[in-house]
Scaffold this motif. Structure first.
Motif, mmCIF file in Angstrom:
data_model
loop_
_atom_site.group_PDB
_atom_site.id
_atom_site.type_symbol
_atom_site.label_atom_id
_atom_site.label_comp_id
_atom_site.label_asym_id
_atom_site.label_seq_id
_atom_site.Cartn_x
_atom_site.Cartn_y
_atom_site.Cartn_z
ATOM 1 N N ILE A 134 -37.119 25.452 -40.523
ATOM 2 C CA ILE A 134 -38.162 25.863 -41.488
ATOM 3 C C ILE A 134 -38.822 24.607 -42.067
ATOM 4 C CG2 ILE A 134 -38.530 26.885 -43.775
ATOM 5 C CD1 ILE A 134 -36.427 29.004 -42.954
ATOM 6 N N PHE A 135 -37.968 23.648 -42.475
ATOM 7 C CA PHE A 135 -38.536 22.419 -43.052
ATOM 8 C C PHE A 135 -39.397 21.681 -42.035
ATOM 9 C CE2 PHE A 135 -35.039 22.414 -46.369
ATOM 10 C CZ PHE A 135 -35.903 22.755 -47.383
ATOM 11 N N LEU A 136 -38.903 21.643 -40.789
ATOM 12 C CA LEU A 136 -39.657 20.921 -39.750
ATOM 13 C C LEU A 136 -41.017 21.567 -39.495
ATOM 14 C CD1 LEU A 136 -36.953 19.908 -37.138
ATOM 15 C CD2 LEU A 136 -38.317 18.437 -38.632
ATOM 16 N N MET A 137 -41.104 22.884 -39.797
ATOM 17 C CA MET A 137 -42.398 23.545 -39.636
ATOM 18 C C MET A 137 -43.257 23.396 -40.885
ATOM 19 S SD MET A 137 -41.575 27.032 -37.666
ATOM 20 C CE MET A 137 -42.673 27.949 -38.704
ATOM 21 N N VAL A 138 -42.576 23.537 -42.055
ATOM 22 C CA VAL A 138 -43.326 23.528 -43.319
ATOM 23 C C VAL A 138 -43.966 22.158 -43.566
ATOM 24 C CG1 VAL A 138 -42.999 23.537 -45.823
ATOM 25 C CG2 VAL A 138 -42.131 25.410 -44.454
ATOM 26 N N VAL A 139 -43.219 21.066 -43.262
ATOM 27 C CA VAL A 139 -43.733 19.726 -43.570
ATOM 28 C C VAL A 139 -45.044 19.436 -42.818
ATOM 29 C CG1 VAL A 139 -43.243 17.246 -43.453
ATOM 30 C CG2 VAL A 139 -41.508 18.822 -44.300
ATOM 31 N N PRO A 140 -45.092 19.610 -41.479
ATOM 32 C CA PRO A 140 -46.380 19.329 -40.822
ATOM 33 C C PRO A 140 -47.505 20.256 -41.251
ATOM 34 C CG PRO A 140 -44.625 19.615 -39.201
ATOM 35 C CD PRO A 140 -44.041 19.947 -40.517
ATOM 36 N N VAL A 141 -47.164 21.576 -41.465
ATOM 37 C CA VAL A 141 -48.224 22.498 -41.892
ATOM 38 C C VAL A 141 -48.734 22.070 -43.275
ATOM 39 C CG1 VAL A 141 -48.709 24.890 -42.547
ATOM 40 C CG2 VAL A 141 -47.427 24.406 -40.474
#
Ligand code: ADP
Length: 487
Positions: free
Chosen positions: A181-188
């Motif tokens: 989730i973090f790996l997705m949230v950070v770039p978005v």
């Protein structure tokens, strides 16, 4: 094209925002993940401890009832609840032999911690996350188990080792989901931050681009153009006001230069035209020697006037350029005034005008007024004022020159008893080529440059000049110059 964008302030601002936001998001993700892991592990460990406590209590109860020694089948019924649960359970003898295992362990043995001796003597219990081929056989390839190992000494029973384990599968799955989730949230988040910063920077910098466009459109022919007034007095608004003020000053300076060039051209043209016209008339036919002589006298007069005007324009140009005074030397104002009066005395006498000087005499500690300056320029400054005084004075009147020391300055006043200057012209007499239209004596012969030079020279010597009409008639020019220090 791309390089052009990279060099823009908008790009740099966006990059900075994205960088800062990225660092904050990454730190936040790591902190949240670490705290979550620590909390979940603590609760897992707590549950293991609870289980171990209740298992031990069962064993103690069995021992108290004298049912068993050493621990064998006797205690097994007491541990029945462990058999069915998701906890893994194992009892070993103090020497490490497996005595009892919960059926869910099948043939797998829970490993002992490496420092068993420390366990026996000091800490008595340890909690570890274990993996390996045995655990993999039980839980699958990446299987991990949290295992509590406790060394127990229950009275009436031989020392034994109690081990309780819990599958870490759920914990690991939740952790990797959270990471994903973090790996997705950070770039978005970074993408959003980038787009928002880009739009915000474009909006904030739009007025600056507008100012740049307006400035590019400005030419010498459109010097009266100004930036549109700002909507708000923020930093950009202040800049617009400052740029407009600068344009005001530039326009003033430019117009003054334009006027000066036009006036100078006009003034220089007049004597030349007079000379050419005169020469053409003389050349038309044979002239008498008197006529030639008269023409030559007129020519000489015009040339002198021209020469004086060129000198004056050069002096003014020097003063205007704010050039430092070359060859400045300590100059006695008393001497300059005395020389000027001597020089103008014959003309004053012709006009029955008296020249009166009042100079401070150096006495005791009072020094003579010395100014750091150019003697010739100072001479022409005071000379111009005396000349005007004489020119505009009625017969038998006096022109007074007074020199006084005032703290660290010297004040030179030139007073006359002439017509004075009409109040509406007082502000303008120091402008170049400005003449007060008048019909009185001597009113038309000047160039209109004299007072401009006086002011220019005073400024060049870091001083100033003022003029006022006197109550009893006539006017008074007052110059103040700083005294030379440290001599
Ligand atoms: P000009 O060489 O034409 O006299 P100045 O710059 O010296 O030029 O003087 C500008 C104007 O100031 C003159 O036209 C004159 O009318 C006026 N002025 C200067 N000095 C005096 C004075 N002492 N009394 C009256 N008017 C003066």
């Amino acid at each position: 094209m791309l390089w052009q964008h990279v060099r823009t302030l908008r790009f740099k601002l966006t990059l900075l925002h994205v960088l800062i936001f990225g660092i904050i998001l990454s730190i936040l993700s790591v902190v949240v993940l670490t705290i979550w892991e620590a909390n979940v592990l603590a609760s897992v460990d707590e549950r293991l401890l609870d289980r171990a406590d209740s298992a031990l209590a069962s064993i103690e109860r069995a021992a108290n009832e004298g049912r068993d020694q050493p621990i064998t089948e006797g205690v097994q019924p007491q541990l029945g609840d462990l058999r069915q649960s998701r906890y893994y359970f194992q009892l070993r003898s103090a020497s490490g032999e497996s005595i009892i295992r919960s059926p869910n362990l099948r043939d797998v043995r829970l490993p002992l911690p490496s420092d068993m001796n420390r366990l026996k003597t000091a800490s008595k219990q340890a909690i570890e996350t274990v993996s390996g081929s045995d655990i993999a056989r039980l839980l699958g390839a990446d299987g991990q188990m949290r295992v509590l190992t406790r060394y127990c000494e229950v009275p009436g029973v031989l020392p034994f080792v109690l081990q309780v384990g819990l599958n870490m599968g759920t914990f690991n799955t939740s952790r990797s989901s959270l990471r994903q989730i973090f790996l997705m949230v950070v770039p978005v988040g970074l993408l959003f931050a980038g787009v928002a910063s880009w739009l915000l920077a474009r909006r904030s910098l739009a007025p600056i681009r507008r100012i740049a466009r307006e400035a590019q459109a400005l030419t010498a022919a459109q010097l009266d153009r100004r930036m549109p007034p700002p909507d708000a007095m923020d930093e950009v608004g202040e800049m617009v006001v400052t740029v407009n003020q600068m344009l005001d000053r530039l326009e003033d300076a430019f117009r003054a230069q334009e006027r000066f060039v036009a006036d100078a051209a006009h003034e220089l043209k007049t004597p030349v035209a007079v000379v050419i016209g005169g020469a053409q008339v003389i050349a038309q036919k044979e002239r008498t020697p008197e006529e030639y002589e008269n023409f030559l006298r007129g020519l000489l007069d015009e040339m002198r006037r021209l020469n004086q005007m060129v000198d004056s324009l050069l002096t003014l140009a020097r003063a205007d350029a704010g050039m430092p005074l070359l060859g400045a030397e300590p100059t006695s104002i008393n001497e300059v005034v005395t020389d000027v009066i001597q020089r103008w005395q014959p003309l004053a006498s012709q006009r029955c005008v008296r020249l009166v000087a009042s100079l401070p005499m150096p006495r005791g500690d009072d020094p003579e007024p010395l100014v750091m300056g150019d003697p010739e320029l100072l001479d022409s400054m005071i000379g111009n004022l005396v000349q005007n005084g004489v020119r505009y004075s009625p017969d038998a009147a006096a022109v007074e020159v007074e020199v006084r020391l005032i703290e660290n300055r010297v004040r030179i006043s030139v007073r006359d008893h002439g017509p004075g200057i009409p109040p509406e012209h007082l502000d303008r007499v120091f402008e170049r080529f400005y003449r007060v239209p008048r019909v009185e004596k001597g009113g038309s012969s000047g160039t209109g440059l004299g007072l401009a030079i006086v002011k220019g020279v005073a400024r060049l010597h870091k001083g100033d000049i003022k003029v006022a009409n006197r109550d009893g008639g006539g006017c008074e020019f007052v110059i103040e110059l700083p005294l030379a220090v440290g001599l």
